[in-house]
Design a protein around this motif. Structure first.
Motif, PDB file in Angstrom:
ATOM      1  N   GLY A  24       0.807  -1.209   0.000  1.00 17.82           N
ATOM      2  CA  GLY A  24       0.000   0.000   0.000  1.00 17.82           C
ATOM      3  C   GLY A  24       0.837   1.255   0.000  1.00 17.82           C
ATOM      4  N   ASP A  25       0.144   2.384  -0.020  1.00 19.35           N
ATOM      5  CA  ASP A  25       0.810   3.683  -0.004  1.00 19.35           C
ATOM      6  C   ASP A  25       1.528   3.882   1.327  1.00 19.35           C
ATOM      7  N   THR A  26       2.771   4.321   1.262  1.00 18.63           N
ATOM      8  CA  THR A  26       3.534   4.594   2.469  1.00 18.63           C
ATOM      9  C   THR A  26       2.888   5.763   3.212  1.00 18.63           C
ATOM     10  N   GLY A  27       2.741   5.607   4.495  1.00 22.85           N
ATOM     11  CA  GLY A  27       2.170   6.669   5.310  1.00 22.85           C
ATOM     12  C   GLY A  27       2.237   6.294   6.775  1.00 22.85           C
ATOM     13  N   ALA A  28       2.111   7.287   7.612  1.00 21.62           N
ATOM     14  CA  ALA A  28       2.137   7.052   9.053  1.00 21.62           C
ATOM     15  C   ALA A  28       1.003   6.107   9.437  1.00 21.62           C
ATOM     16  N   GLY A  29       1.332   5.074  10.173  1.00 17.24           N
ATOM     17  CA  GLY A  29       0.326   4.159  10.674  1.00 17.24           C
ATOM     18  C   GLY A  29      -0.101   3.053   9.735  1.00 17.24           C
ATOM     19  N   PHE A  30       0.541   2.927   8.569  1.00 13.71           N
ATOM     20  CA  PHE A  30       0.126   1.893   7.618  1.00 13.71           C
ATOM     21  C   PHE A  30       0.251   0.501   8.224  1.00 13.71           C
ATOM     22  N   THR A  31       1.400   0.198   8.821  1.00  9.69           N
ATOM     23  CA  THR A  31       1.614  -1.132   9.396  1.00  9.69           C
ATOM     24  C   THR A  31       0.630  -1.387  10.530  1.00  9.69           C
ATOM     25  N   ALA A  32       0.419  -0.400  11.390  1.00  9.16           N
ATOM     26  CA  ALA A  32      -0.519  -0.549  12.503  1.00  9.16           C
ATOM     27  C   ALA A  32      -1.932  -0.800  11.991  1.00  9.16           C
ATOM     28  N   MET A  33      -2.311  -0.125  10.929  1.00  4.71           N
ATOM     29  CA  MET A  33      -3.641  -0.306  10.343  1.00  4.71           C
ATOM     30  C   MET A  33      -3.794  -1.728   9.804  1.00  4.71           C
ATOM     31  N   LYS A  58       7.527   5.146  -2.144  1.00  2.00           N
ATOM     32  CA  LYS A  58       6.107   5.419  -2.370  1.00  2.00           C
ATOM     33  C   LYS A  58       5.206   4.337  -1.781  1.00  2.00           C
ATOM     34  N   TYR A  59       5.677   3.093  -1.787  1.00  3.87           N
ATOM     35  CA  TYR A  59       4.864   1.969  -1.326  1.00  3.87           C
ATOM     36  C   TYR A  59       5.554   1.243  -0.183  1.00  3.87           C
ATOM     37  N   THR A  60       4.731   0.673   0.691  1.00  5.32           N
ATOM     38  CA  THR A  60       5.226  -0.144   1.793  1.00  5.32           C
ATOM     39  C   THR A  60       4.606  -1.527   1.666  1.00  5.32           C
ATOM     40  N   THR A  61       5.405  -2.555   1.919  1.00  7.18           N
ATOM     41  CA  THR A  61       4.929  -3.931   1.946  1.00  7.18           C
ATOM     42  C   THR A  61       5.005  -4.430   3.378  1.00  7.18           C
ATOM     43  N   VAL A  62       3.891  -4.970   3.860  1.00  4.80           N
ATOM     44  CA  VAL A  62       3.826  -5.561   5.196  1.00  4.80           C
ATOM     45  C   VAL A  62       3.449  -7.021   5.017  1.00  4.80           C
ATOM     46  N   GLN A  63       4.238  -7.907   5.619  1.00  7.80           N
ATOM     47  CA  GLN A  63       3.920  -9.328   5.556  1.00  7.80           C
ATOM     48  C   GLN A  63       3.818  -9.870   6.974  1.00  7.80           C
ATOM     49  N   LEU A  64       2.766 -10.641   7.202  1.00 11.99           N
ATOM     50  CA  LEU A  64       2.516 -11.295   8.489  1.00 11.99           C
ATOM     51  C   LEU A  64       1.955 -12.683   8.226  1.00 11.99           C
ATOM     52  N   HIS A  65       2.021 -13.529   9.233  1.00 11.30           N
ATOM     53  CA  HIS A  65       1.407 -14.847   9.140  1.00 11.30           C
ATOM     54  C   HIS A  65       0.210 -14.884  10.087  1.00 11.30           C
ATOM     55  N   ILE A  66      -0.855 -15.525   9.641  1.00  7.16           N
ATOM     56  CA  ILE A  66      -2.069 -15.645  10.435  1.00  7.16           C
ATOM     57  C   ILE A  66      -2.477 -17.108  10.522  1.00  7.16           C
ATOM     58  N   ILE A  67      -3.453 -17.372  11.381  1.00  5.76           N
ATOM     59  CA  ILE A  67      -4.103 -18.673  11.393  1.00  5.76           C
ATOM     60  C   ILE A  67      -5.332 -18.538  10.504  1.00  5.76           C
ATOM     61  N   ALA A  68      -5.271 -19.169   9.346  1.00  2.00           N
ATOM     62  CA  ALA A  68      -6.361 -19.091   8.369  1.00  2.00           C
ATOM     63  C   ALA A  68      -7.347 -20.228   8.625  1.00  2.00           C
ATOM     64  N   THR A  69      -8.629 -19.867   8.716  1.00  3.53           N
ATOM     65  CA  THR A  69      -9.647 -20.870   9.016  1.00  3.53           C
ATOM     66  C   THR A  69     -10.484 -21.272   7.812  1.00  3.53           C
ATOM     67  N   GLY A  70     -10.421 -20.495   6.721  1.00  2.05           N
ATOM     68  CA  GLY A  70     -11.184 -20.868   5.540  1.00  2.05           C
ATOM     69  C   GLY A  70     -11.194 -19.782   4.485  1.00  2.05           C
ATOM     70  N   GLU A  71     -11.762 -20.121   3.340  1.00  2.00           N
ATOM     71  CA  GLU A  71     -11.820 -19.196   2.204  1.00  2.00           C
ATOM     72  C   GLU A  71     -12.623 -17.935   2.530  1.00  2.00           C
ATOM     73  N   GLY A  85      -8.444   2.114   1.863  1.00  2.00           N
ATOM     74  CA  GLY A  85      -7.985   3.224   1.017  1.00  2.00           C
ATOM     75  C   GLY A  85      -6.534   3.112   0.604  1.00  2.00           C
ATOM     76  N   PRO A  86      -5.585   3.108   1.543  1.00  2.00           N
ATOM     77  CA  PRO A  86      -4.177   3.073   1.131  1.00  2.00           C
ATOM     78  C   PRO A  86      -3.691   1.718   0.614  1.00  2.00           C
ATOM     79  N   VAL A  87      -4.445   0.650   0.841  1.00  2.00           N
ATOM     80  CA  VAL A  87      -4.024  -0.682   0.396  1.00  2.00           C
ATOM     81  C   VAL A  87      -4.233  -0.805  -1.109  1.00  2.00           C
ATOM     82  N   ARG A  88      -3.166  -1.204  -1.800  1.00  2.57           N
ATOM     83  CA  ARG A  88      -3.202  -1.368  -3.263  1.00  2.57           C
ATOM     84  C   ARG A  88      -3.332  -2.822  -3.681  1.00  2.57           C
ATOM     85  N   MET A  89      -2.766  -3.743  -2.874  1.00  2.00           N
ATOM     86  CA  MET A  89      -2.767  -5.139  -3.275  1.00  2.00           C
ATOM     87  C   MET A  89      -2.664  -6.010  -2.014  1.00  2.00           C
TER      88      MET A  89
END
Length: 91
Positions: A24-33, A58-71, A85-89
């Motif tokens: 997404g677009d780089t900005g204050a609080g992007f990772t927290a959001m 211009k863009y920030t990439t955040v990667q995390l792992h979650i427990i996925a329960t389904g589609e 809004g700021p998320v592009r992909m």
């Protein structure tokens, strides 16, 4: 590609170590959001947090792992992140 190849790549739920990458677009609080939105839908492993910016910043990439329960959960996460809004992909 054979049916065996397709089956071998199928996700089995629950998946305790499912990676989510958000660009997404780089900005204050992007990772927290991103963490806040993911936390509404899944258990987030903050120890897996990886963050980086594009070469021009211009863009920030955040990667995390979650427990996925389904589609449905993954679809809800995708929709909620894109609605911010700021998320592009979401990958």
């Amino acid at each position: 590609m054979t049916d065996t190849d397709v089956d071998s790549h199928k996700i089995v739920f629950p998946c305790a170590d499912y990676p989510i990458k958000v660009i997404g677009d780089t900005g204050a609080g992007f990772t927290a959001m991103v963490i806040e939105v993911l936390g509404k839908y899944a258990e987030v492993d903050l120890a897996t947090l990886a963050e980086r910016q594009s070469s021009n910043g211009k863009y920030t990439t955040v990667q995390l792992h979650i427990i996925a329960t389904g589609e449905e959960q993954l679809s809800d996460i995708n929709s909620a992140l894109r609605a911010t809004g700021p998320v592009r992909m979401v990958l």
